[in-house]
Design a protein around this motif. Sequence first.
Motif, PDB file in Angstrom:
ATOM      1  N   PRO A 130       0.867  -1.370  -0.116  1.00  0.00           N
ATOM      2  CA  PRO A 130      -0.012  -0.135   0.192  1.00  0.00           C
ATOM      3  C   PRO A 130       0.874   1.292  -0.023  1.00  0.00           C
ATOM      4  CG  PRO A 130       0.061  -1.119   1.929  1.00  0.00           C
ATOM      5  CD  PRO A 130       0.513  -2.096   1.241  1.00  0.00           C
ATOM      6  N   SER A 131       0.487   2.363  -0.795  1.00  0.00           N
ATOM      7  CA  SER A 131       1.298   3.629  -0.829  1.00  0.00           C
ATOM      8  C   SER A 131       1.178   4.190   0.541  1.00  0.00           C
ATOM      9  CB  SER A 131       0.749   4.271  -2.044  1.00  0.00           C
ATOM     10  OG  SER A 131      -0.540   4.790  -1.626  1.00  0.00           O
ATOM     11  N   VAL A 132       2.101   4.860   0.867  1.00  0.00           N
ATOM     12  CA  VAL A 132       2.214   5.807   2.018  1.00  0.00           C
ATOM     13  C   VAL A 132       2.289   7.100   1.811  1.00  0.00           C
ATOM     14  CG1 VAL A 132       3.603   6.034   4.352  1.00  0.00           C
ATOM     15  CG2 VAL A 132       3.049   3.624   3.328  1.00  0.00           C
ATOM     16  N   LYS A 133       1.606   7.904   2.337  1.00  0.00           N
ATOM     17  CA  LYS A 133       1.620   9.534   2.192  1.00  0.00           C
ATOM     18  C   LYS A 133       1.846   9.787   0.430  1.00  0.00           C
ATOM     19  CE  LYS A 133       4.206  10.169   6.327  1.00  0.00           C
ATOM     20  NZ  LYS A 133       5.465   9.752   6.991  1.00  0.00           N
ATOM     21  N   GLY A 134       1.134   8.914  -0.244  1.00  0.00           N
ATOM     22  CA  GLY A 134       1.226   9.285  -1.756  1.00  0.00           C
ATOM     23  C   GLY A 134       2.420   8.779  -2.336  1.00  0.00           C
TER      24      GLY A 134
ATOM     25  N   ALA B 137      13.773  -2.880  -2.433  1.00  0.00           N
ATOM     26  CA  ALA B 137      12.650  -1.774  -2.536  1.00  0.00           C
ATOM     27  C   ALA B 137      13.062  -0.535  -2.619  1.00  0.00           C
ATOM     28  CB  ALA B 137      11.647  -2.143  -1.641  1.00  0.00           C
ATOM     29  N   ASN B 138      12.342   0.525  -3.180  1.00  0.00           N
ATOM     30  CA  ASN B 138      12.522   1.894  -3.300  1.00  0.00           C
ATOM     31  C   ASN B 138      12.455   2.383  -1.909  1.00  0.00           C
ATOM     32  OD1 ASN B 138      10.198   1.837  -3.314  1.00  0.00           O
ATOM     33  ND2 ASN B 138       9.824   3.527  -4.922  1.00  0.00           N
ATOM     34  N   LEU B 139      11.412   2.095  -1.128  1.00  0.00           N
ATOM     35  CA  LEU B 139      11.292   2.658   0.129  1.00  0.00           C
ATOM     36  C   LEU B 139      11.093   1.636   1.265  1.00  0.00           C
ATOM     37  CD1 LEU B 139       8.910   5.445  -1.059  1.00  0.00           C
ATOM     38  CD2 LEU B 139      10.939   5.738  -0.425  1.00  0.00           C
ATOM     39  N   PRO B 140      11.969   0.713   1.557  1.00  0.00           N
ATOM     40  CA  PRO B 140      12.028  -0.540   2.302  1.00  0.00           C
ATOM     41  C   PRO B 140      11.250   0.044   3.885  1.00  0.00           C
ATOM     42  CG  PRO B 140      14.280   0.395   2.114  1.00  0.00           C
ATOM     43  CD  PRO B 140      13.590   1.220   1.403  1.00  0.00           C
ATOM     44  N   GLN B 141      11.476   1.340   4.198  1.00  0.00           N
ATOM     45  CA  GLN B 141      10.804   1.634   5.563  1.00  0.00           C
ATOM     46  C   GLN B 141       9.241   1.568   5.696  1.00  0.00           C
ATOM     47  OE1 GLN B 141      12.573   3.340   3.498  1.00  0.00           O
ATOM     48  NE2 GLN B 141      11.966   5.661   3.516  1.00  0.00           N
ATOM     49  N   TYR B 142       8.815   1.758   4.635  1.00  0.00           N
ATOM     50  CA  TYR B 142       7.362   1.881   4.377  1.00  0.00           C
ATOM     51  C   TYR B 142       6.570   0.394   4.470  1.00  0.00           C
ATOM     52  CZ  TYR B 142       7.939   6.978   3.970  1.00  0.00           C
ATOM     53  OH  TYR B 142       7.975   8.274   4.262  1.00  0.00           O
ATOM     54  N   ILE B 143       7.322  -0.820   4.206  1.00  0.00           N
ATOM     55  CA  ILE B 143       6.644  -1.823   4.059  1.00  0.00           C
ATOM     56  C   ILE B 143       6.694  -2.453   5.536  1.00  0.00           C
ATOM     57  CG2 ILE B 143       7.033  -4.231   3.158  1.00  0.00           C
ATOM     58  CD1 ILE B 143       8.346  -2.961   0.713  1.00  0.00           C
ATOM     59  N   LYS B 144       5.251  -2.630   5.929  1.00  0.00           N
ATOM     60  CA  LYS B 144       5.061  -3.075   7.000  1.00  0.00           C
ATOM     61  C   LYS B 144       4.746  -4.469   7.426  1.00  0.00           C
ATOM     62  CE  LYS B 144       4.396   1.307   9.136  1.00  0.00           C
ATOM     63  NZ  LYS B 144       5.447   1.834   8.119  1.00  0.00           N
ATOM     64  N   GLU B 145       4.652  -5.017   8.579  1.00  0.00           N
ATOM     65  CA  GLU B 145       4.435  -6.185   8.966  1.00  0.00           C
ATOM     66  C   GLU B 145       3.419  -7.182   8.195  1.00  0.00           C
ATOM     67  OE1 GLU B 145       5.709  -9.514  10.272  1.00  0.00           O
ATOM     68  OE2 GLU B 145       6.922  -7.862  10.577  1.00  0.00           O
ATOM     69  N   PRO B 146       2.273  -6.602   7.826  1.00  0.00           N
ATOM     70  CA  PRO B 146       1.132  -7.337   7.189  1.00  0.00           C
ATOM     71  C   PRO B 146       1.625  -7.673   5.693  1.00  0.00           C
ATOM     72  CG  PRO B 146       0.081  -5.250   8.485  1.00  0.00           C
ATOM     73  CD  PRO B 146       1.498  -5.147   8.374  1.00  0.00           C
ATOM     74  N   TYR B 147       2.299  -6.843   5.128  1.00  0.00           N
ATOM     75  CA  TYR B 147       2.702  -7.086   3.788  1.00  0.00           C
ATOM     76  C   TYR B 147       3.859  -8.155   3.823  1.00  0.00           C
ATOM     77  CZ  TYR B 147       3.372  -6.289  -1.069  1.00  0.00           C
ATOM     78  OH  TYR B 147       3.587  -6.730  -2.489  1.00  0.00           O
ATOM     79  N   ARG B 148       4.721  -8.091   4.923  1.00  0.00           N
ATOM     80  CA  ARG B 148       5.889  -9.106   4.932  1.00  0.00           C
ATOM     81  C   ARG B 148       5.046 -10.459   5.150  1.00  0.00           C
ATOM     82  NH1 ARG B 148       9.390  -5.774   7.568  1.00  0.00           N
ATOM     83  NH2 ARG B 148      11.634  -6.419   7.315  1.00  0.00           N
TER      84      ARG B 148
END
Length: 437
Positions: free
Chosen positions: A374-378, A401-412
Motif C-alpha cells: 500500500p502506498s504511504v503518504k502518496g 525496494a525503493n522505500l523499504p521503511q514503509y513496508i509493514k508487517e502485514p505485507y511481509r
Amino acid sequence: MGNLVAIVGRPNVGKSTLFNRLTRTRQAIVNEEAGTTRDRQYGKSDWVGQEFSVVDTGGWVVNSDDIFEEEIRKQVMLAVDEADVILFVVDVVNGVTDLDQEVADILRRTRKPVMLVANKTDNFDLQYGAAEFYALGLGDPYCISAMSGSGTGELLDALVGKFRKEADELVDDDIPRMAVVGRPNAGKSSLINAFIGEDRNIVTEIAGTTRDSIYTRYNKFGFDFYLVDTAGIRKKNKVSEDLEYYSVIRSIRAIENSDVCILMLDATRGIESQDLNIFSLIQKNQKGLVVVVNKWDLVEEKTSKVMNHFEAAIRDRLAPFTDFPIIFASALTKQRILKVLEAANTVYKNRHTRIPTAKLNEEMLPLIEAYPPPSVKGKYIKIKYVTQLPNTRVPSFVFFANLPQYIKEPYRRFLENKMREKWNLSGTPVNIFIRQK
C-alpha cells in the motif's frame, strides 16, 4: 552448547530490570498483569562475542504468602540444577532479609559459580551499604544499578569469565538433530521408546562432555538422525515435577541444540499455556517444528471432522506461524510413529531449501505487481528484485525496494504466505528482509 545463566532472588529486587538489560529488550514490562505470556523470562544475550541464554526465574512465582518461600526455594533449586552460572540479585536499599539468607543457604552448597549482585546501588553512598552482603557468605557483591546500567559492564566481564569451556562433541553436521519437547506427561519418553524399541543396538551414544549426554544417534527405518536428549527424560529430578516452568527451563538446552523440534501435545488436554511457552522458545531459536498430537488412541471420536477441528484449533493458537505438519499419533500403540520421523526429516530438508533467484523473481514479481505494498503518504513503493541469502540457518530472502521503511508487517506476512504456497517451506521459519535497492 550455549551457556545458560539464571537470575534468582526474592521479588522486587529488580530481576526483570536486570534481565531486560542483559537481553537488551523491554520485554518484561515490569508490573504486567499476572498470567500474560511468560516467554519474557527467556532471552539471548552476548557480551564480547560470547553468546549465552538468560532465564529470569522470578517471573514464575505465584504471589501468595504461604507458598511463597517454598516457591522461591524450588526456583533456586531448579536454577542450581539447570544453569551454568547463577546471578543472585539482592537489593541494597532493603539490605539483607530472611529470604535472602535462605536463598544464600542453598547457593552456598552448590558447586556452580554464583555471583552476588547488589542492585539499586544508584549512588556512591549506597556502595558502603553493600558491605553487609558479605554476611551471605557468597564473596564480593557486584554493585550495579540495573535501571541506569552502571556496573553492568564489570558484571558481564566477570560473568563471561565463569562460563565453562566447551569441548566440541563429535557430531556430524549433515545429520538432522531432533529434539522431542513438551509438557511433562505429554508422552515424550514413550515416543522416544517407541522410536528406539527394545532393540538398543541401533543406538550409539556420543559421550557428551556435559553431565547430560546430549546426542544419541539412531539408524533405523532408513532414517539417520541424532536425538537431542533432555536431561529430564533420563532422570526424574529432586525438584518436584509439578513446577509450572520446570519443563520450559528443561527444554531450553534441547531446543537450542536441535535443528527440528517435535512438540508433543496431549490429545486429552488440548493446548495449555505451558505448550505455548515451549512453542515460543522454538520460535525464538528459529527451529523447525513438527507438532505431534499424542494419545490419539484415547480420543473417542476419531473422525476426520474431529481431526480437522483439532488441527484448526492448534494452528489458531500458534498463529501467525501456521505452516507446519501436525501428526495425530499414539506413542503407546505406535500408531503413525514413522510418520513423525518422516515429517521431521522433511522439515529438516525444508530448512535447507534453496530457490534459484531466477525462479524467485519469475514467481514473486508478477504477484507483487498485482498486489503492491500500500502506498504511504502518496509515495508508491516498488519492489524490483528478490534473492535468497546464502548460508543462513533458515531460508532467508531479501526483497529490494525503493522505500523499504514503509513496508509493514502485514505485507511481509503476505509475501511469506505466498512463498509458502509456491514452495515447500512447511515447518521451517522463514526470514524476510526488505532493503534499499
